[in-house]
Structures are given as C-alpha cells and as structure tokens.
Design a protein around this motif. Sequence first.
Motif, PDB file in Angstrom:
ATOM      1  N   GLN A 131     -26.139   6.273  44.721  1.00  0.00           N
ATOM      2  CA  GLN A 131     -24.961   5.876  43.957  1.00  0.00           C
ATOM      3  C   GLN A 131     -24.331   7.117  43.322  1.00  0.00           C
ATOM      4  OE1 GLN A 131     -24.931   2.313  41.983  1.00  0.00           O
ATOM      5  NE2 GLN A 131     -22.822   2.583  41.402  1.00  0.00           N
ATOM      6  N   VAL A 132     -23.025   7.248  43.495  1.00  0.00           N
ATOM      7  CA  VAL A 132     -22.278   8.386  42.981  1.00  0.00           C
ATOM      8  C   VAL A 132     -21.192   7.874  42.042  1.00  0.00           C
ATOM      9  CG1 VAL A 132     -20.743  10.289  43.621  1.00  0.00           C
ATOM     10  CG2 VAL A 132     -22.659   9.711  45.098  1.00  0.00           C
ATOM     11  N   SER A 133     -21.057   8.529  40.904  1.00  0.00           N
ATOM     12  CA  SER A 133     -19.987   8.226  39.971  1.00  0.00           C
ATOM     13  C   SER A 133     -18.983   9.372  40.062  1.00  0.00           C
ATOM     14  CB  SER A 133     -20.544   8.121  38.555  1.00  0.00           C
ATOM     15  OG  SER A 133     -19.493   7.880  37.655  1.00  0.00           O
ATOM     16  N   LEU A 134     -17.776   9.054  40.419  1.00  0.00           N
ATOM     17  CA  LEU A 134     -16.735  10.058  40.626  1.00  0.00           C
ATOM     18  C   LEU A 134     -15.655   9.895  39.574  1.00  0.00           C
ATOM     19  CD1 LEU A 134     -15.496  12.252  42.563  1.00  0.00           C
ATOM     20  CD2 LEU A 134     -14.360  10.355  43.717  1.00  0.00           C
ATOM     21  N   GLN A 135     -15.317  10.999  38.907  1.00  0.00           N
ATOM     22  CA  GLN A 135     -14.193  11.006  37.985  1.00  0.00           C
ATOM     23  C   GLN A 135     -13.185  12.020  38.501  1.00  0.00           C
ATOM     24  OE1 GLN A 135     -15.923  11.890  34.146  1.00  0.00           O
ATOM     25  NE2 GLN A 135     -15.804   9.741  33.595  1.00  0.00           N
ATOM     26  N   VAL A 136     -11.966  11.580  38.652  1.00  0.00           N
ATOM     27  CA  VAL A 136     -10.896  12.442  39.136  1.00  0.00           C
ATOM     28  C   VAL A 136      -9.883  12.598  38.017  1.00  0.00           C
ATOM     29  CG1 VAL A 136      -9.049  12.723  40.827  1.00  0.00           C
ATOM     30  CG2 VAL A 136     -11.223  11.704  41.522  1.00  0.00           C
ATOM     31  N   GLN A 137      -9.659  13.843  37.608  1.00  0.00           N
ATOM     32  CA  GLN A 137      -8.647  14.146  36.601  1.00  0.00           C
ATOM     33  C   GLN A 137      -7.408  14.612  37.347  1.00  0.00           C
ATOM     34  OE1 GLN A 137      -8.877  14.282  32.951  1.00  0.00           O
ATOM     35  NE2 GLN A 137      -6.673  14.440  33.208  1.00  0.00           N
ATOM     36  N   ASP A 138      -6.379  13.806  37.314  1.00  0.00           N
ATOM     37  CA  ASP A 138      -5.116  14.165  37.939  1.00  0.00           C
ATOM     38  C   ASP A 138      -4.388  15.078  36.968  1.00  0.00           C
ATOM     39  OD1 ASP A 138      -2.826  14.361  39.405  1.00  0.00           O
ATOM     40  OD2 ASP A 138      -2.308  12.238  39.288  1.00  0.00           O
ATOM     41  N   THR A 139      -4.372  16.361  37.268  1.00  0.00           N
ATOM     42  CA  THR A 139      -3.838  17.351  36.331  1.00  0.00           C
ATOM     43  C   THR A 139      -2.317  17.410  36.395  1.00  0.00           C
ATOM     44  OG1 THR A 139      -4.191  19.068  37.980  1.00  0.00           O
ATOM     45  CG2 THR A 139      -5.899  18.774  36.329  1.00  0.00           C
ATOM     46  N   PRO A 140      -1.718  17.825  35.294  1.00  0.00           N
ATOM     47  CA  PRO A 140      -0.261  17.964  35.251  1.00  0.00           C
ATOM     48  C   PRO A 140       0.228  19.050  36.205  1.00  0.00           C
ATOM     49  CG  PRO A 140      -1.193  18.042  33.052  1.00  0.00           C
ATOM     50  CD  PRO A 140      -2.333  18.106  34.014  1.00  0.00           C
ATOM     51  N   PHE A 141       1.486  19.102  36.371  1.00  0.00           N
ATOM     52  CA  PHE A 141       2.155  20.031  37.277  1.00  0.00           C
ATOM     53  C   PHE A 141       1.823  21.492  36.973  1.00  0.00           C
ATOM     54  CE2 PHE A 141       5.958  22.524  38.376  1.00  0.00           C
ATOM     55  CZ  PHE A 141       5.976  22.273  39.734  1.00  0.00           C
ATOM     56  N   VAL A 142       1.564  22.240  38.009  1.00  0.00           N
ATOM     57  CA  VAL A 142       1.331  23.691  37.916  1.00  0.00           C
ATOM     58  C   VAL A 142       2.448  24.361  38.708  1.00  0.00           C
ATOM     59  CG1 VAL A 142      -0.223  25.569  38.534  1.00  0.00           C
ATOM     60  CG2 VAL A 142      -1.157  23.382  37.840  1.00  0.00           C
ATOM     61  N   SER A 143       2.985  25.463  38.181  1.00  0.00           N
ATOM     62  CA  SER A 143       4.051  26.160  38.897  1.00  0.00           C
ATOM     63  C   SER A 143       3.818  27.660  38.857  1.00  0.00           C
ATOM     64  CB  SER A 143       5.417  25.828  38.294  1.00  0.00           C
ATOM     65  OG  SER A 143       5.468  26.276  36.956  1.00  0.00           O
TER      66      SER A 143
END
Length: 183
Positions: A14-26
């Motif tokens: 069993q794997v617990s995955l957390q994805v942080q969708d980061t703000p825009f980078v330029s």
Amino acid sequence: GALYSRKFTIDGEQVSLQVQDTPFVSLEDDTDSICCQEQINRSIYWADGFVFVYSITDYESYRVLRPLHQHIRRIHPNANIPLLLVANKGDLLRARQVSSKEGLQLAGELGGAYHEVSARENCEGVHEAFRHLCQELSRIIGGCNGEKRRGLHLVRPKSPNMQDLKRRLKQALTSKGKSATAL
C-alpha cells in the motif's frame, strides 16, 4: 497550490501518494534563472520525488524545466530524488512545439524517466507515469534499510493552508534548535 492525496497498491504494497500542485514558475527576463513563489521552495523541501510537466504545444513550459531542476539541486545537492518528466497534450500533434526527441534528451540529462501522455484522451498514460515514479521511490526508500534518506525532514502538510504550513515549519525549526543546543 492544491494538495491531492491518494492511496493505492503497487507490487502488493500500500502506497500513500501526496501530490502538491505547485504554482506557476517562470523564467526571469529571458535568462535561465527561475522566478517562483516561496510555496514552491516549501514543496521542494518535503518532496520525495518530482514530476515535471510541460505541454508539447508550449515551448516555454519546456524551457523552464532545466532551471527548475537546478533550483531543486541547490536545495537538495546530494539527494537521490526520482524525477519524472511528463510531456502532456500528446493528442495535439499538429500544434507540437517540443519534439519527443527533445523530451527524451532532457529526461536523460536530468536523470529521470520520460512519458508522453494525453491527460485529456488517455488517463491510463498519466496513471502509468505516476506508477513508474512510485516504483522508483519504493526502490530508493526500500534501499535505505529504514534510515532517513536525507537530512532535512519537514512534516508533510495535510492541506495547502498557509498558516498551518508556517506553524509546522516553525515547530520543526524550534525543535532542531533545542536539540542542537543540548549537544
């Protein structure tokens, strides 16, 4: 800056995955330096792996990835952190600005796996890309014999709430300061 959590099974574990969708980078003023919000740095500190996503129809989204990788390497200079390079919008071949060859070359240069997907037409490609990253993470973390992989460990945030993140960071820094003075 949304945080997504999922639990699933890979190779019987069993794997617990957390994805942080980061703000825009330029990129800053046509240079190879990035301009990013502080939230990205906080996400980089606690991440065990990275997914770099660019659009095959937007060369600028591809161009920012090398400087972003260099930024991550400055924060984690010696860490063995898996990287996944995802070329999205594979269904828009007529509008392509970044070739598959360029994507493969960059993935090799950065030391990561490459997947070209169409999130719109085939979510299985996206799922397979994340499965690959999780398998790589499992291999690396499993090879540490239960030891922590790198020195800086902040508690992973349960939500993108900024006040909660600030409080947790302050707690982590305070506890580090107390243990350092006890020595």
